[in-house]
Every structure is written in C-alpha cells, then in structure tokens.
Scaffold this motif. Structure first.
Motif, PDB file in Angstrom:
ATOM      1  N   THR A  32       0.590  -1.145  -0.150  1.00 18.10           N
ATOM      2  CA  THR A  32       0.005  -0.029   0.035  1.00 18.10           C
ATOM      3  C   THR A  32       0.756   1.360   0.048  1.00 18.10           C
ATOM      4  N   ASP A  33       1.831   1.215   0.869  1.00 18.45           N
ATOM      5  CA  ASP A  33       2.702   2.437   0.860  1.00 18.45           C
ATOM      6  C   ASP A  33       3.401   2.793  -0.523  1.00 18.45           C
ATOM      7  N   ARG A  34       3.801   1.650  -0.987  1.00 18.45           N
ATOM      8  CA  ARG A  34       4.808   1.722  -2.214  1.00 18.45           C
ATOM      9  C   ARG A  34       3.500   2.121  -3.443  1.00 18.45           C
ATOM     10  N   GLN A  35       2.612   1.641  -3.424  1.00 22.12           N
ATOM     11  CA  GLN A  35       1.561   1.885  -4.395  1.00 22.12           C
ATOM     12  C   GLN A  35       1.299   3.588  -4.288  1.00 22.12           C
ATOM     13  N   THR A  36       1.270   4.116  -3.132  1.00 19.65           N
ATOM     14  CA  THR A  36       0.896   5.368  -2.858  1.00 19.65           C
ATOM     15  C   THR A  36       2.020   6.516  -3.242  1.00 19.65           C
ATOM     16  N   SER A  37       3.244   5.828  -2.816  1.00 16.95           N
ATOM     17  CA  SER A  37       4.536   6.798  -3.225  1.00 16.95           C
ATOM     18  C   SER A  37       5.025   6.513  -4.605  1.00 16.95           C
ATOM     19  N   SER A  38       4.476   5.389  -5.358  1.00 16.69           N
ATOM     20  CA  SER A  38       4.729   5.475  -6.700  1.00 16.69           C
ATOM     21  C   SER A  38       4.170   6.322  -7.541  1.00 16.69           C
ATOM     22  N   ILE A  39       2.955   6.914  -7.196  1.00 13.60           N
ATOM     23  CA  ILE A  39       2.284   8.066  -8.115  1.00 13.60           C
ATOM     24  C   ILE A  39       3.325   9.245  -8.193  1.00 13.60           C
ATOM     25  N   PRO A  40       3.571   9.981  -7.231  1.00 10.63           N
ATOM     26  CA  PRO A  40       4.444  10.863  -7.747  1.00 10.63           C
ATOM     27  C   PRO A  40       5.791  10.637  -8.506  1.00 10.63           C
ATOM     28  N   GLU A  41       6.370   9.433  -7.870  1.00  7.76           N
ATOM     29  CA  GLU A  41       7.673   8.854  -8.367  1.00  7.76           C
ATOM     30  C   GLU A  41       7.436   8.823  -9.892  1.00  7.76           C
ATOM     31  N   PHE A  42       6.160   8.236 -10.328  1.00  7.77           N
ATOM     32  CA  PHE A  42       5.907   8.141 -11.710  1.00  7.77           C
ATOM     33  C   PHE A  42       5.790   9.258 -12.298  1.00  7.77           C
ATOM     34  N   ASN A  43       5.139  10.278 -11.883  1.00  4.48           N
ATOM     35  CA  ASN A  43       5.004  11.655 -12.447  1.00  4.48           C
ATOM     36  C   ASN A  43       6.418  12.154 -12.837  1.00  4.48           C
ATOM     37  N   LEU A  44       7.409  12.097 -11.589  1.00  6.94           N
ATOM     38  CA  LEU A  44       8.897  12.529 -11.717  1.00  6.94           C
ATOM     39  C   LEU A  44       9.369  11.870 -12.972  1.00  6.94           C
ATOM     40  N   LEU A  45       9.352  10.671 -13.142  1.00  5.95           N
ATOM     41  CA  LEU A  45       9.841   9.921 -14.187  1.00  5.95           C
ATOM     42  C   LEU A  45       9.509  10.179 -15.432  1.00  5.95           C
ATOM     43  N   GLU A  46       7.986  10.497 -15.584  1.00  8.01           N
ATOM     44  CA  GLU A  46       7.623  11.017 -16.837  1.00  8.01           C
ATOM     45  C   GLU A  46       8.049  12.374 -17.317  1.00  8.01           C
ATOM     46  N   THR A  47       8.157  13.173 -16.164  1.00  9.02           N
ATOM     47  CA  THR A  47       9.020  14.490 -16.388  1.00  9.02           C
ATOM     48  C   THR A  47      10.160  14.408 -17.078  1.00  9.02           C
ATOM     49  N   ILE A  48      11.088  13.720 -16.224  1.00 11.61           N
ATOM     50  CA  ILE A  48      12.378  13.284 -16.809  1.00 11.61           C
ATOM     51  C   ILE A  48      12.560  12.724 -18.154  1.00 11.61           C
ATOM     52  N   SER A  49      11.551  11.815 -18.436  1.00  9.07           N
ATOM     53  CA  SER A  49      11.649  11.373 -19.816  1.00  9.07           C
ATOM     54  C   SER A  49      11.372  12.338 -20.854  1.00  9.07           C
ATOM     55  N   SER A  50      10.211  13.280 -20.426  1.00  3.86           N
ATOM     56  CA  SER A  50       9.823  14.097 -21.401  1.00  3.86           C
ATOM     57  C   SER A  50      10.933  15.157 -21.732  1.00  3.86           C
ATOM     58  N   ASP A  51      11.800  15.297 -20.587  1.00  9.12           N
ATOM     59  CA  ASP A  51      12.714  16.406 -20.601  1.00  9.12           C
ATOM     60  C   ASP A  51      14.138  15.792 -21.814  1.00  9.12           C
ATOM     61  N   ARG A  52      14.168  14.252 -21.518  1.00 16.69           N
ATOM     62  CA  ARG A  52      15.044  13.586 -22.395  1.00 16.69           C
ATOM     63  C   ARG A  52      14.641  13.713 -23.772  1.00 16.69           C
ATOM     64  N   ILE A  53      13.301  13.396 -23.942  1.00 13.70           N
ATOM     65  CA  ILE A  53      12.854  13.398 -25.518  1.00 13.70           C
ATOM     66  C   ILE A  53      13.146  14.746 -26.198  1.00 13.70           C
ATOM     67  N   LEU A  54      12.763  15.640 -25.194  1.00 18.54           N
ATOM     68  CA  LEU A  54      12.949  17.157 -25.883  1.00 18.54           C
ATOM     69  C   LEU A  54      14.386  17.291 -26.123  1.00 18.54           C
ATOM     70  N   LYS A  55      15.452  17.047 -25.341  1.00 23.75           N
ATOM     71  CA  LYS A  55      16.776  17.161 -25.627  1.00 23.75           C
ATOM     72  C   LYS A  55      17.283  16.235 -26.908  1.00 23.75           C
ATOM     73  N   GLN A  56      16.789  15.257 -27.003  1.00 22.86           N
ATOM     74  CA  GLN A  56      17.261  14.188 -28.035  1.00 22.86           C
ATOM     75  C   GLN A  56      16.424  14.763 -29.312  1.00 22.86           C
ATOM     76  N   ALA A  57      15.362  15.361 -29.239  1.00 19.10           N
ATOM     77  CA  ALA A  57      14.744  15.896 -30.526  1.00 19.10           C
ATOM     78  C   ALA A  57      15.711  17.031 -31.066  1.00 19.10           C
ATOM     79  N   GLN A  58      16.023  17.861 -29.941  1.00 18.29           N
ATOM     80  CA  GLN A  58      16.708  18.959 -30.383  1.00 18.29           C
ATOM     81  C   GLN A  58      17.953  18.640 -31.023  1.00 18.29           C
ATOM     82  N   ALA A  59      18.625  17.538 -30.517  1.00 18.74           N
ATOM     83  CA  ALA A  59      19.876  16.945 -31.065  1.00 18.74           C
ATOM     84  C   ALA A  59      19.678  16.421 -32.418  1.00 18.74           C
ATOM     85  N   ASP A  60      18.730  15.797 -32.715  1.00 21.85           N
ATOM     86  CA  ASP A  60      18.275  15.245 -33.788  1.00 21.85           C
ATOM     87  C   ASP A  60      17.936  16.246 -35.003  1.00 21.85           C
ATOM     88  N   LEU A  61      17.343  16.996 -34.527  1.00 21.88           N
ATOM     89  CA  LEU A  61      17.058  18.218 -35.624  1.00 21.88           C
ATOM     90  C   LEU A  61      18.378  19.060 -36.079  1.00 21.88           C
TER      91      LEU A  61
END
Length: 251
Positions: A32-61
């Motif tokens: 239960t604790d990990r399911q609760t704590s995983s939600i903000p952690e997952f959102n953080l990972l999404e943000t990190i991934s989005s930033d990574r994709i943005l940087k990769q797109a800028q590099a690929d352009l």
C-alpha cells in the motif's frame, strides 16, 4: 542512425513501466505504501523522460541525416503537440531542406489549433513548391471560408504544380466566390492547369462554364480539346432542369 530517436523513446517508456510495476508488486502494508508513493515517483519519471525526449529531439534536428530529422518531427511532434515549445516548432519549420519543412507542416495539419493557421499562411510563400502545396492543402482544411486575396498570389506562381493544385482544391472544397479565380486559371499558359480549372468550373458552375468549355474546343492542346468536347457532350445529355432554373452543385 535513422531509428535512434524512436528507439530512445521506446526505451525510456519501457523503463517507466518497469519501475512502476516493481514499486507496486510488494505485499501487505509495504504494498500500500509503495503504491501510494509510486504515483508522484511515476510522474517525476514522466517529467524526466519528457525532458530527455525534448533534448534528443533538439539534437536530432541538427543531425546531418535528413531521415533522422524527419523521425524527430514524426515522433516528437505527434506525441508532444500541443505542449511542444514554440522555439522547437519554429526550428522544425525553418529546416534548410524542403522535405523536412513539408513533413512538419503535414504533422501540424492534423491538429486543429489556432497557432497552426498563421504558420500555414507564412509557408504559402515558401521557396519550395512542395511546401507551398502542403500549406495550401492545410489552409483549405482549416478554413471553411477562404480569403481569396490570399490565393491571388498563386495565379502567377512559377510552379505549374502549385497553380494546378489551387484549381483542384477550389473544385474540391466547393467554396462560394471561386468563379473569378477559376476563370483566370482556365486561361493559364499550361494545359494541365487550364484543364484542372475547367474541371472545377464545370463542377461548381456548370452553366457558367459552358462558354469556357466551348472556347477550349479550339485550345492549342489536343488532349484538352478532346476533353472539352466530351465534357460538353455530357452536359448536353443531361435532362433539362425543371422550370429552367439553374443551380450550382454544393457540398
């Protein structure tokens, strides 16, 4: 190299899913604790991934291989619009190669957004005819009522392909007020443009087009003369309209 952007995106997406599943697989209170704590952690990972994709797109352009740049447009634009930074969007549309600019416009046309229409109008004056045609098609899809003053520039466009596309799109969209432009295009110096304009005229304005079709029967192009004669024969074989009233075809 051409698949680099796509593979990095899929890899980053896969790592998010794995981390999320591991954090939610424990039992009891810890589960239960990990399911609760995983939600903000997952959102953080999404943000990190989005930033990574943005940087990769800028590099690929900036990659010298146009195939890599096209993949950056396809995968980043289609997955990130409308949150895509305007600066990156402008970079897509200012690429030195026409193929890249065309691909970026094709992706943007899929999204009905207020910021897209000004970009389409801007690229109506692009130096490459393929980009101009793509912007034209987008303009006709976006606007129910076309500002015909915008289209006047294409009456003397250097590209036969562009002038013919204007004539075809006017017939396809069946927009009121197209008669003067179609009449002018029916006098174009190129036979394929004249034929496209006459075809749209006969579709939108069957009565008004008869005189132009009769003139086309003496056209310098033999194929156009034959087509005009056959078209007039089809018109003549149609049953008379009740009361002699004439009506134009509409959508």
């Amino acid at each position: 190299m051409a698949d680099r952007f796509r593979l990095i995106y899929l890899k980053s997406s896969g790592s998010e899913e794995t981390d999320f599943n591991v954090s939610s697989s424990s039992s009891g209170d810890r589960r239960t604790d990990r399911q609760t704590s995983s939600i903000p952690e997952f959102n953080l990972l999404e943000t990190i991934s989005s930033d990574r994709i943005l940087k990769q797109a800028q590099a690929d352009l900036k990659h010298p291989d146009s195939k890599v740049r096209i993949l950056a447009i396809k995968y980043y634009l289609e997955k990130s619009y409308p949150s895509i930074p305007l600066s990156l969007l402008q970079e897509f549309l200012s690429d030195q190669e026409a193929e890249i600019r065309t691909e970026a416009l094709c992706c943007l046309i899929k999204f009905r957004s207020p910021i897209v229409l000004p970009l389409l109008k801007k690229h109506l004056r692009d130096r490459d005819p393929k980009v101009r045609v793509t912007a034209l098609r987008g303009l006709f899809r976006y606007q129910e009522k076309i500002d015909f003053s915008i289209l006047l520039q294409f009456l003397s466009d250097e590209s036969i392909w562009v002038r013919r596309k204007v004539a075809t799109l006017l017939g396809w969209a069946q927009i009121d007020g197209a008669l003067p432009i179609l009449v002018e295009l029916s006098r174009d110096q190129n036979a394929t443009v004249r034929k496209a304009a006459l075809f749209s005229l006969s579709t939108l304005y069957p009565d008004e087009s008869e005189n132009r079709l009769m003139e086309a029967m003496t056209d310098s192009d033999p194929n156009l003369r034959t087509w005009a004669r056959m078209t007039l024969e089809k018109i003549a074989s149609r049953p008379l309209k009740r009361g002699g009233a004439s009506m134009r075809g509409r959508v």
